[in-house]
Design a protein around this motif. Structure first.
Motif, PDB file in Angstrom:
ATOM      1  N   THR A  21       9.280 -86.152 -51.199  1.00 12.39           N
ATOM      2  CA  THR A  21      10.546 -86.438 -50.527  1.00 12.39           C
ATOM      3  C   THR A  21      11.355 -87.404 -51.389  1.00 12.39           C
ATOM      4  O   THR A  21      10.804 -88.115 -52.227  1.00 12.39           O
ATOM      5  CB  THR A  21      10.334 -87.061 -49.134  1.00 12.39           C
ATOM      6  N   GLN A  25      14.549 -86.468 -47.721  1.00  6.43           N
ATOM      7  CA  GLN A  25      14.751 -85.020 -47.840  1.00  6.43           C
ATOM      8  C   GLN A  25      13.664 -84.412 -48.713  1.00  6.43           C
ATOM      9  O   GLN A  25      13.060 -85.096 -49.540  1.00  6.43           O
ATOM     10  CB  GLN A  25      16.116 -84.719 -48.468  1.00  6.43           C
ATOM     11  N   GLU A  38      16.665 -81.329 -51.676  1.00  5.01           N
ATOM     12  CA  GLU A  38      17.602 -80.893 -50.643  1.00  5.01           C
ATOM     13  C   GLU A  38      18.626 -82.009 -50.460  1.00  5.01           C
ATOM     14  O   GLU A  38      18.267 -83.174 -50.329  1.00  5.01           O
ATOM     15  CB  GLU A  38      16.860 -80.621 -49.344  1.00  5.01           C
TER      16      GLU A  38
END
Length: 127
Positions: A21, A25, A38
């Motif tokens: 992450t 995200q 992302e």
């Protein structure tokens, strides 16, 4: 139209890539360095982009430098674009609902090369 699952498949197919992450995200890293993630558009991003704001999923990818960033945005827009928040940051955004699969794969692979240690990138390019 590529999906986030396609991003993951491409990213994890690269040497020593791992899922993780970044700022909460989904992200993919090589030796701890994020090369694709992302990156949903925030309200201020949408306000800045206006009608050009993509409606679907967006991901960020690292690029080698500002010149490459500029060229990609000019030549591959609107699928590849940037926002004011990325000023001075060597990365672009990709609208998954607008990008061709081959270009997405190239951008992710190039992002991996940008963030991978030189020896790992050289070994990959020799194969």
């Amino acid at each position: 139209m590529p999906s986030l699952m396609d991003v993951e498949r491409i990213a994890l197919g690269l040497p020593e890539a791992e899922a993780g992450t970044w700022f909460g995200q989904q992200a993919w890293k090589v030796r701890g360095k994020t090369f694709v993630w992302e990156r949903p558009l925030r309200q201020r991003d949408e306000d800045e982009l206006g009608d050009a704001a993509p409606a679907g999923v967006t991901v960020g990818v690292r690029v080698p430098d500002e010149l490459i960033k500029q060229v990609l945005c000019e030549n591959e827009g609107p699928a590849v674009f940037t926002i004011n928040h990325f000023k001075g940051f060597d990365a672009v955004l990709i609208a998954l609902d607008q990008v061709e699969g081959d270009l997405l794969e190239d951008l992710i692979t190039d992002a991996w090369r940008t963030m991978a240690p030189a020896d790992l990138a050289e070994d990959f390019d020799e194969d």
